[in-house]
Design a protein around this motif. Structure first.
Motif, mmCIF file in Angstrom:
data_model
loop_
_atom_site.group_PDB
_atom_site.id
_atom_site.type_symbol
_atom_site.label_atom_id
_atom_site.label_comp_id
_atom_site.label_asym_id
_atom_site.label_seq_id
_atom_site.Cartn_x
_atom_site.Cartn_y
_atom_site.Cartn_z
ATOM 1 N N GLY A 1 0.780 -1.230 0.000
ATOM 2 C CA GLY A 1 0.000 0.000 0.000
ATOM 3 C C GLY A 1 0.810 1.277 0.000
ATOM 4 O O GLY A 1 0.252 2.366 -0.016
ATOM 5 N N GLY A 2 2.146 1.176 0.027
ATOM 6 C CA GLY A 2 2.990 2.362 0.000
ATOM 7 C C GLY A 2 3.678 2.611 1.327
ATOM 8 O O GLY A 2 3.546 1.857 2.293
ATOM 9 N N SER B 1 -4.380 -1.373 -2.083
ATOM 10 C CA SER B 1 -2.989 -1.437 -2.506
ATOM 11 C C SER B 1 -2.675 -0.237 -3.401
ATOM 12 O O SER B 1 -3.589 0.425 -3.928
ATOM 13 N N LEU B 2 -1.387 0.027 -3.594
ATOM 14 C CA LEU B 2 -1.002 1.094 -4.520
ATOM 15 C C LEU B 2 -1.492 0.791 -5.931
ATOM 16 O O LEU B 2 -1.868 1.707 -6.678
ATOM 17 N N ASN B 3 -1.497 -0.466 -6.308
ATOM 18 C CA ASN B 3 -2.005 -0.826 -7.641
ATOM 19 C C ASN B 3 -3.480 -0.462 -7.787
ATOM 20 O O ASN B 3 -3.925 0.004 -8.849
ATOM 21 N N GLU B 4 -4.255 -0.669 -6.728
ATOM 22 C CA GLU B 4 -5.678 -0.315 -6.773
ATOM 23 C C GLU B 4 -5.870 1.198 -6.818
ATOM 24 O O GLU B 4 -6.774 1.698 -7.506
ATOM 25 N N LEU B 5 -5.046 1.938 -6.110
ATOM 26 C CA LEU B 5 -5.115 3.402 -6.182
ATOM 27 C C LEU B 5 -4.686 3.888 -7.563
ATOM 28 O O LEU B 5 -5.259 4.848 -8.101
ATOM 29 N N GLN B 6 -3.686 3.216 -8.138
ATOM 30 C CA GLN B 6 -3.217 3.629 -9.458
ATOM 31 C C GLN B 6 -4.284 3.378 -10.523
ATOM 32 O O GLN B 6 -4.364 4.122 -11.511
ATOM 33 N N GLU B 7 -5.114 2.364 -10.342
ATOM 34 C CA GLU B 7 -6.222 2.127 -11.274
ATOM 35 C C GLU B 7 -7.143 3.343 -11.344
ATOM 36 O O GLU B 7 -7.575 3.762 -12.426
ATOM 37 N N VAL B 8 -7.456 3.927 -10.180
ATOM 38 C CA VAL B 8 -8.293 5.133 -10.140
ATOM 39 C C VAL B 8 -7.562 6.292 -10.800
ATOM 40 O O VAL B 8 -8.146 7.050 -11.594
#
Length: 373
Positions: free
Chosen positions: A66-67, A108-115
């Motif tokens: 998550g960073g 996760s950071l990947n999920e935030l990056q999707e947004v």
């Protein structure tokens, strides 16, 4: 006596690995004695793909990660999605230290990056709608584990309109901020035509020594002036993708010591970490900014307004970092660095009423093919 202008070196090669094939790095310090800054940088660089080990490129983050950020006590916090203890040993190996706090997170950071990717696509394809909604940009707030959207009007009505028009997602939070203004102005010592700006860092383009500075005040082939006297020529300027920068061949001696505070900066680029220290030294702010500020958000996409005489235009950049250090007109091109390690974050671009913004040295060097020395 010659006066040496400020520049700084790049960490030429990083030892990095992919997220699913990490290396046990050799540490020259006991695990609990490495500085917070070193730990954060080592951890983040462990996610860099092997193909970009000379430059910081896109990271390969695992789906649990998550960073990382600093808390109010200056402690390093690492976020993980799910059971933190499942990942403690891997993260300790990656960071070459166990001196951090593990906390669970929602995304996760990947999920935030999707947004962030969805917002970026909308902003690029619908500029008039974004202007009408005063949707100026967005970035990742790792300490809040959310994507923060910046609106000129952050009333509940405006937020609801944003959700109905652009995206309604629980991973988004909102904050008011005005338009970012590029900091060209009377405080600068570098000049091209009537535009004045600040010095960045030194680098090499092949075997040619060059000065890296701001991109929006100068164009390819323009003369570069220092305190009114011709000092070189702009080789390439760019205000697109992730950078607002240029590099110029100059005829003045270059140094790694800053112009106003005489700090010798370290030969390494830095990955911005939320709440880490950040300072900018520009020719307008000079020593008035010596207290600096902190990194506020990363992975920023932001619209910037440039005023040149009676003309105005805007451009949008990606992968910027938002910070709280002071800046003013004339500081564009100034160096942004970590107050603890004196490593380089990047080049100052502009400011709003609450924040300053900069582009990353790693992106500049990668896109221009430069190496600091």
């Amino acid at each position: 006596m010659k006066r040496y202008f400020y520049f700084v070196c790049l960490l030429a090669f990083f030892t990095v690995s992919c997220s699913d094939d990490f290396t046990e790095y050799e540490s020259h310090q006991p695990l609990n004695e490495k500085t917070v800054s070193e730990i954060a940088q080592t951890l983040e660089m462990s996610f860099a793909p092997k193909v970009t080990r000379s430059y910081v490129g896109e990271m390969n983050y695992p789906d649990y990660y998550g960073g990382v950020f600093l808390n109010e006590d200056g402690e390093l916090v690492v976020l993980t999605k799910g059971d933190c203890e499942l990942y403690r040993q891997e993260l300790t190996t990656r960071a070459t230290s166990d001196n951090f706090i593990l906390k669970p997170c929602d995304y996760s950071l990947n999920e935030l990056q999707e947004v962030a990717d969805e917002l970026k696509l909308y902003k690029n394809n619908n500029p008039s709608v974004c202007e009408e909604l005063q949707f100026y940009g967005f970035g990742i707030k790792t300490d809040l584990n959310r994507v923060m959207v910046f609106l000129g009007d952050c009333s509940q009505a405006s937020i609801e309109q944003f959700k109905a028009t652009i995206l309604n997602d629980s991973r988004i939070i909102f904050r008011q901020d005005d338009m970012m203004i590029a900091d060209v102005g009377p405080g600068g010592v570098l000049g091209s035509g009537t535009d004045l700006f600040s010095m960045g860092y030194r680098a090499k383009s092949g075997n040619t020594e060059v000065l890296v500075t701001s991109g929006h005040p100068i164009s390819d082939g323009d003369d570069l002036r220092i305190n009114g006297s011709k000092a070189g020529t702009c080789i390439m300027s760019m205000t697109s993708q992730s950078i607002d920068a240029s590099f110029c061949q100059v005829n003045v001696p270059l140094s790694n010591v800053t112009t106003y505070s005489f700090i010798e900066l370290m030969p390494k680029t830095m990955i911005p970490i939320v709440n880490m220290s950040a300072r900018m030294e520009g020719s307008a702010t000079q020593l008035k900014g010596e207290d600096g500020g902190t990194i506020f958000a990363i992975g920023m996409t932001r619209t910037i307004k440039v005023k040149k005489g009676d003309d105005e235009y805007t451009y949008t950049l990606n992968d910027l970092a938002l910070a709280t250090y002071p800046s003013q007109s004339g500081d564009s091109g100034g160096v942004v660095f970590d107050k603890t390690s004196y490593g380089i974050y990047g080049i100052h671009v502009g400011h709003s009423s609450d924040f300053s913004i900069f582009c990353l040295a790693s992106n500049i060097n990668r896109l221009f093919g430069l190496e600091m020395y």
